[in-house]
Enzyme design. Sequence first.
Site, PDB file in Angstrom:
ATOM      1  CE1 TYR A 151      42.570  31.492  39.856  1.00  0.00           C
ATOM      2  CE2 TYR A 151      41.349  32.568  38.098  1.00  0.00           C
ATOM      3  CZ  TYR A 151      42.275  32.623  39.113  1.00  0.00           C
ATOM      4  OH  TYR A 151      42.904  33.810  39.396  1.00  0.00           O
ATOM      5  CE  LYS A 196      50.861  27.435  53.249  1.00  0.00           C
ATOM      6  NZ  LYS A 196      51.783  28.331  53.939  1.00  0.00           N
ATOM      7  CG  ASP A 228      54.366  30.666  53.130  1.00  0.00           C
ATOM      8  OD1 ASP A 228      54.954  29.846  52.396  1.00  0.00           O
ATOM      9  OD2 ASP A 228      54.080  30.419  54.317  1.00  0.00           O
ATOM     10  CG  ASP A 252      45.459  35.647  39.889  1.00  0.00           C
ATOM     11  OD1 ASP A 252      45.641  36.410  38.916  1.00  0.00           O
ATOM     12  OD2 ASP A 252      44.668  35.903  40.811  1.00  0.00           O
ATOM     13  CG  ASP A 256      48.421  40.961  39.776  1.00  0.00           C
ATOM     14  OD1 ASP A 256      48.479  40.614  38.570  1.00  0.00           O
ATOM     15  OD2 ASP A 256      47.482  41.618  40.247  1.00  0.00           O
TER      16      ASP A 256
HETATM   17  C1  IPM Z   1      44.753  37.312  35.264  1.00  0.00           C
HETATM   18  C2  IPM Z   1      43.495  37.941  35.783  1.00  0.00           C
HETATM   19  C3  IPM Z   1      42.378  36.919  35.698  1.00  0.00           C
HETATM   20  C4  IPM Z   1      42.719  35.759  36.587  1.00  0.00           C
HETATM   21  C5  IPM Z   1      40.987  37.460  36.054  1.00  0.00           C
HETATM   22  C6  IPM Z   1      40.642  38.717  35.292  1.00  0.00           C
HETATM   23  C7  IPM Z   1      39.935  36.401  35.839  1.00  0.00           C
HETATM   24  O1  IPM Z   1      43.656  38.422  37.075  1.00  0.00           O
HETATM   25  O2  IPM Z   1      44.797  36.964  34.077  1.00  0.00           O
HETATM   26  O3  IPM Z   1      45.707  37.178  36.027  1.00  0.00           O
HETATM   27  O4  IPM Z   1      42.460  35.783  37.797  1.00  0.00           O
HETATM   28  O5  IPM Z   1      43.277  34.790  36.065  1.00  0.00           O
HETATM   29 MN    MN Z   2      45.640  38.126  37.891  1.00  0.00          MN
END
Ligand code: IPM
Ligand code: MN
Length: 363
Positions: A151, A196, A228, A252, A256
């Site tokens: 990032y 990884k 993975d 990240d 999710d």
């Molecule tokens: C998160 C989001 C952010 C990230 C984006 C919106 C920049 O997906 O907080 O997980 O990738 O960190």
């Molecule tokens: Mn995210």
Amino acid sequence: MHKPTRFKNMKLKIAVLPGDGIGPEICQQGVNVVKAIASRFGHEISFEYAICGADAIDKVGNPFPEETFQTCMRADAVLFAAIGDPRYDNDPTAKVRPEQGLLAMRKQLGLFANIRPIETFPALIHKSPLKDDIVRGADFICIRELTGGMYFGEKHEDNERAYDTNVYTRPEIERILKVGYDYALRRRRHLTVVDKANILASSRLWRKVAQQMAKDYPDVNTDFMYVDNASMRMIQEPRFFDVIVTENTFGDILTDEASCITGSMGLLPSASTGEHTPVFEPIHGSWPQAKGQNIANPLAQILSVAMLFEYFGLNDEGLLIRQAVNASLEANVRTPEIQVPGGAHYGTREVGEWIVDYINKAV
Ligand code: IPM
Ligand code: MN
């Protein structure tokens, strides 16, 4: 019913950053909950609003203006909602993007630790894409490094070639692992370091540092997993995990995935902590399609308020919020995406009001 054990008069200054999309609506409910808790427990809480994201690009051309940064620095905590706007999503040529505001906030406030608790709610298990007997009882925390890695590493982009650099230094790895161990010691004492290391040099440094640190935490069972494999394990056996610690990009993606397997993406809060003011925010995004429709679930934002109070050691306050949220789910006071068939319609506001009412009436 919850019985408060003490009334502490705490003075807190909260910076409120509603941001984009559904941000302002859910944030309003979060603020209402803060106010209800404040008067219930006798705390003095003041709010200072600030702009960020696409909203701030529209107003001042910068997704994290200096004034917003100063507001955050002056505050004891930041209540943040969401950033993101579809106007920018399909435009790779845009010079400024709302997400840059989020990255600037993380970097400037030194928020290196992103804490994402993944909880299952019994009332929502049927919403999980996983079978009940696999997911029921899953309860783990992802600790995502938030200010390093790809990032923020050196980047290059032209029409023929582009790269992002995944840099980590030993102190960056040590401080995030320390956060992981602190959580593991307070939980089931199991830390999984996700990397990884079979491919990436940065991951090999993570593993080296973690293997050295593990010796200082003999009471914690430290194990290592390739990312993975971890993503697979998370859907096959989510109860395996207690505390996961991992780098920015892996964190990240894995969070999710984790938020979705519990069937409760709209319910998961997070805290980002580090060098300066901590930030409390929902895991979900700005859901621009739902903006202004009073249908977005305010619970993740409200639970991030619980995390905010708990950060300051105000555990009774956090507990009461959690009880109110659970009670609302049990009473089927739910926004449309999690409502049971035949259940009544409740919007963002109505769910928030029900929770505030529950807090006001708690004895
Ligand atoms: C998160 C989001 C952010 C990230 C984006 C919106 C920049 O997906 O907080 O997980 O990738 O960190
Ligand atoms: Mn995210």
